[in-house]
Design a protein around this motif. Sequence first.
Motif, PDB file in Angstrom:
ATOM      1  N   ASN A  46       0.600  -1.599   0.522  1.00 39.75           N
ATOM      2  CA  ASN A  46      -0.195   0.310   0.091  1.00 39.75           C
ATOM      3  C   ASN A  46       0.506   1.093  -0.029  1.00 39.75           C
ATOM      4  O   ASN A  46       0.328   2.308   0.656  1.00 39.75           O
ATOM      5  CB  ASN A  46      -1.099   0.336   1.143  1.00 39.75           C
ATOM      6  N   GLY A  47       1.731   1.199  -0.770  1.00 43.58           N
ATOM      7  CA  GLY A  47       2.875   2.509  -0.551  1.00 43.58           C
ATOM      8  C   GLY A  47       3.353   2.802   0.731  1.00 43.58           C
ATOM      9  O   GLY A  47       3.542   4.099   1.509  1.00 43.58           O
ATOM     10  N   PHE A  52       3.105   6.642   6.993  1.00 51.26           N
ATOM     11  CA  PHE A  52       2.899   7.959   7.176  1.00 51.26           C
ATOM     12  C   PHE A  52       1.394   8.226   8.381  1.00 51.26           C
ATOM     13  O   PHE A  52       1.656   9.589   9.057  1.00 51.26           O
ATOM     14  CB  PHE A  52       1.956   8.352   5.726  1.00 51.26           C
ATOM     15  N   LEU A  53       0.463   7.163   8.505  1.00 49.25           N
ATOM     16  CA  LEU A  53      -0.651   7.315   9.465  1.00 49.25           C
ATOM     17  C   LEU A  53       0.301   7.324  10.957  1.00 49.25           C
ATOM     18  O   LEU A  53      -0.386   8.339  11.861  1.00 49.25           O
ATOM     19  CB  LEU A  53      -1.732   6.414   9.597  1.00 49.25           C
ATOM     20  N   SER A  54       0.717   6.502  11.793  1.00 50.94           N
ATOM     21  CA  SER A  54       1.654   6.688  12.206  1.00 50.94           C
ATOM     22  C   SER A  54       2.905   7.661  12.743  1.00 50.94           C
ATOM     23  O   SER A  54       2.843   8.089  13.764  1.00 50.94           O
ATOM     24  CB  SER A  54       2.987   5.142  12.416  1.00 50.94           C
ATOM     25  N   LEU A 110      -7.927   6.410  12.715  1.00 49.69           N
ATOM     26  CA  LEU A 110      -7.147   6.733  12.100  1.00 49.69           C
ATOM     27  C   LEU A 110      -6.881   4.880  11.903  1.00 49.69           C
ATOM     28  O   LEU A 110      -7.275   4.435   9.647  1.00 49.69           O
ATOM     29  CB  LEU A 110      -5.679   7.074  11.936  1.00 49.69           C
ATOM     30  N   MET A 111      -6.318   4.224  12.477  1.00 56.79           N
ATOM     31  CA  MET A 111      -5.842   2.600  11.497  1.00 56.79           C
ATOM     32  C   MET A 111      -7.376   1.872  11.706  1.00 56.79           C
ATOM     33  O   MET A 111      -7.698   1.464  10.612  1.00 56.79           O
ATOM     34  CB  MET A 111      -5.292   1.875  13.066  1.00 56.79           C
ATOM     35  N   GLU A 143      10.661   0.853  14.937  1.00 59.27           N
ATOM     36  CA  GLU A 143      10.021  -0.152  16.124  1.00 59.27           C
ATOM     37  C   GLU A 143       8.627   0.384  16.418  1.00 59.27           C
ATOM     38  O   GLU A 143       7.858   0.261  17.142  1.00 59.27           O
ATOM     39  CB  GLU A 143      11.013  -0.102  17.378  1.00 59.27           C
ATOM     40  N   SER A 144       8.937   2.284  15.915  1.00 57.31           N
ATOM     41  CA  SER A 144       7.463   2.422  16.635  1.00 57.31           C
ATOM     42  C   SER A 144       6.658   2.622  15.715  1.00 57.31           C
ATOM     43  O   SER A 144       5.308   2.771  16.175  1.00 57.31           O
ATOM     44  CB  SER A 144       7.997   4.247  16.316  1.00 57.31           C
ATOM     45  N   HIS A 145       6.804   2.509  14.507  1.00 59.81           N
ATOM     46  CA  HIS A 145       5.839   2.009  13.777  1.00 59.81           C
ATOM     47  C   HIS A 145       5.030   0.356  13.377  1.00 59.81           C
ATOM     48  O   HIS A 145       3.997   0.765  13.727  1.00 59.81           O
ATOM     49  CB  HIS A 145       6.435   2.338  12.098  1.00 59.81           C
TER      50      HIS A 145
END
Length: 245
Positions: A46-47, A52-54, A110-111, A143-145
């Motif tokens: 999905n690119g 970008f959301l994270s 968002l998710m 890791e955060s992602h």
Amino acid sequence: MNEERYPALYAPKDGYVFVVTYGRSGSTLTQSLLNAIPGYSIRGENGNLTYFLSRAIHLVAKHDMYTWRREDLAKEPQERRAYLKNILGQPYDPWAGAESVEPEDFRLSLMNLFAEKVLKPETGCRVSGFKEIRLHEDPNFFESHLDYLRDSFPKTRFLFQTRNHDAVSRSSWWANKPKHVVYKQLKQADEMFSEYSRKNPDICFTISYEKYAEGIDYAREIYNFLGEDMSDDAIGATLGQKLRH
């Protein structure tokens, strides 16, 4: 309850599987093996959209201009930071309204939107997810992602896929980069996969593309990790079709 507020996230009753890898690792074979399981709907790339959301989620959760205001909102005015004493909650605050943004709701909303509008699991889907080859491209946020994915999508599991670096570097995907650059990037990616798995052993499994040559027995290890059972015929049909390709 979260199920009521974020229905798309909780629609697949058995959770999510994310295949994390790099270009030309053979991950489309893994995607096919997963989608051969009844009730699985594992989407392709999905690119790196969840990156970008994270990033947006991380900003709301960690940026001082948000966190200071949330922290000081419950304090008496005289106890607030000097910067905020006279402006918090006022329309002339340069960040007016930032104190009311709730990080967890922002993250899950968002998710939930991503699950609803991008993953779009079909009726009867019990496990959703995707495979992506770009999550390693920002090592400092890797890791955060993954933590945001783990904490947002119920019953998340990660399948990390690796492949011999020389085989990967010969593919057209990497052809325009010097080999030493490719090797460095792949080595770093494998190390990040290993480190995240070490910290989250119960939800992580690393697939070695070369082991697919062992056939059905190795594919069954993946299914066992996921708690799924498939017939030898079904596994063999998928392996045979994709390996010839």
